[in-house]
Design an enzyme around this catalytic site. Structure first.
Site, mmCIF file in Angstrom:
data_model
loop_
_atom_site.group_PDB
_atom_site.id
_atom_site.type_symbol
_atom_site.label_atom_id
_atom_site.label_comp_id
_atom_site.label_asym_id
_atom_site.label_seq_id
_atom_site.Cartn_x
_atom_site.Cartn_y
_atom_site.Cartn_z
ATOM 1 N N LYS A 1 -1.234 7.469 -1.494
ATOM 2 C CA LYS A 1 -1.005 6.139 -0.938
ATOM 3 C C LYS A 1 -0.569 5.204 -2.056
ATOM 4 O O LYS A 1 -1.083 5.273 -3.176
ATOM 5 C CB LYS A 1 -2.288 5.580 -0.297
ATOM 6 C CG LYS A 1 -2.159 4.132 0.191
ATOM 7 C CD LYS A 1 -3.476 3.584 0.733
ATOM 8 C CE LYS A 1 -3.335 2.111 1.118
ATOM 9 N NZ LYS A 1 -4.587 1.549 1.670
ATOM 10 N N GLU B 1 -10.735 -10.356 2.763
ATOM 11 C CA GLU B 1 -11.308 -9.087 2.306
ATOM 12 C C GLU B 1 -12.357 -9.291 1.222
ATOM 13 O O GLU B 1 -12.054 -9.758 0.114
ATOM 14 C CB GLU B 1 -10.208 -8.164 1.788
ATOM 15 C CG GLU B 1 -10.709 -6.781 1.432
ATOM 16 C CD GLU B 1 -9.592 -5.765 1.255
ATOM 17 O OE1 GLU B 1 -9.901 -4.594 0.977
ATOM 18 O OE2 GLU B 1 -8.410 -6.140 1.384
#
Length: 377
Positions: A135, A185
């Site tokens: 990723k 977040e």
């Protein structure tokens, strides 16, 4: 309810700065708003250790908190974990009242080229296919040039109205430069031995239509691609935290909604072996997670450096605070931008994994850019 503010402990005074502490620059304003505190202050800033030197960073922020008459200090970490941090020492912390919001006068906007981003995603997908990485989070930016000087705290006030549950910040990261944003977040929060993290990864853009958005949320919950992207982040955080913990657990992922996006999010809770461990040191060890970098971390970082044509600076880094007990909270510095008097540069990224579609990832960055750009009008 407005959270309590930090105060100096009765009968205590701020100790003198250690001789090795770098000299502070001139005074800069700051703002922070989260579920634990809402403050504004004049601050001094110093160059601090990098995230790679996590123990030194925790010690530097601890010294700053002990020097501060409020007993708390803030920090900002750049994306590059080998680059210097900024340590922010507040003075005269007060509750931030409703600020008059001034009109920003935009001269022009200059977004990075969509075609460059699409080509970058295709390049990353080739690296994933050959097994170099699993990723990579690829970012882009949009510049807004201003006719009149900006006020970073004004921009933070706009963001606070539009993003009531976010970590809203306007933190000085250099002379004449603020990092301003509304991050959804949580990287890490600590109270005593208890720590919590709430990573987000796997996203879809909100439309504003409740039925359509609920359908998109259901697709996220079932999406193999998004669940895989999210799992990389959760596993990395648990792996990095576990050596410090006597207990650690992660809930099942669910969908978290922000002003412009839907995200998969997982609540991670743990109990530390050492309740006196510094939240700043632990946050530095976690940073950057696969939510903003990728996995494996070193290979993903190299791919970002070779693919992106700009320096991320403090975007996709981390911002937060710590008190004298080592407790505090750090957020991932996303939905944010660098603000100077004449320019605002907004940033956004999207996680690229096997199965990612370049056009869909470009659309995702547009949605994320809209958080800061909408606050700018």
């Amino acid at each position: 309810m407005t959270p309590p503010l930090w105060t100096t402990e009765p009968g205590t005074t701020a100790p003198e700065a250690p001789a090795q502490e770098p000299a502070a620059t001139e005074i800069h304003p700051m703002h922070w708003r989260s579920s634990t505190a809402e403050v504004s202050a004049d601050t001094s800033i110093t160059v601090g250790p990098s995230a790679q030197r996590s123990t030194d960073l925790g010690a530097a922020i601890d010294r700053a908190a002990r020097r501060s008459t409020a007993g708390v200090a803030f920090g900002a970490l750049p994306f590059d974990r080998t680059a210097a941090s900024t340590v922010i020492t507040p003075a005269d912390i007060t509750h931030i009242a409703d600020r008059p919001v001034t009109q920003l006068k935009r001269a022009s906007s200059r977004p990075s080229e969509p075609s460059d981003y699409l080509a970058g995603v295709s390049s990353i997908l080739s690296r994933i296919a050959d097994g170099t990485v699993d990723k990579v989070v690829l970012a882009r930016y949009s510049d807004m040039l201003l006719e009149s000087p900006s006020d970073p705290l004004d921009i933070a006030a706009r963001l606070a109205v539009r993003n009531p549950s976010a970590h809203v910040f306007a933190l000085p990261v250099g002379p004449g430069r603020h990092l301003v944003g509304a991050s959804p977040e949580l990287l890490l929060a600590k109270t005593g031995a208890n720590v919590r993290s709430h990573p987000l990864a796997g996203s879809a853009r909100r439309t504003g239509d409740p039925v359509t958005d609920e359908q998109a949320a259901d697709r996220l919950r079932r999406s193999d691609k998004d669940l895989r992207e999210h799992r990389y982040v959760v596993e990395a955080i648990c792996d990095l935290l576990s050596p410090h913990c006597r207990r650690l657990s992660a809930a099942d992922p669910d969908v978290v909604a922000t002003d412009s996006m839907l995200h998969l999010g997982t609540e991670i809770t743990a109990e530390l072996d050492d309740p006196h461990a510094s939240v700043s040191r632990l946050a530095a060890e976690l940073h950057p997670t696969p939510a903003v970098c990728g996995t494996p971390r070193a290979a993903a970082g190299a791919a970002i450096n070779e693919t992106e044509s700009f320096d991320r600076g403090f975007f996709a880094g981390a911002v937060g605070w710590q008190d004298r007990a080592g407790d505090g909270e750090w957020a991932v510095s996303i939905r944010c931008g660098e603000v100077t008097a004449e320019r605002v540069r907004a940033y956004a990224g999207a996680g690229i994994v096997a199965g990612s579609d370049p056009t869909a990832e470009l659309t995702e960055t547009e949605g994320k850019l809209s958080t800061l750009l909408a606050a700018l009008g």
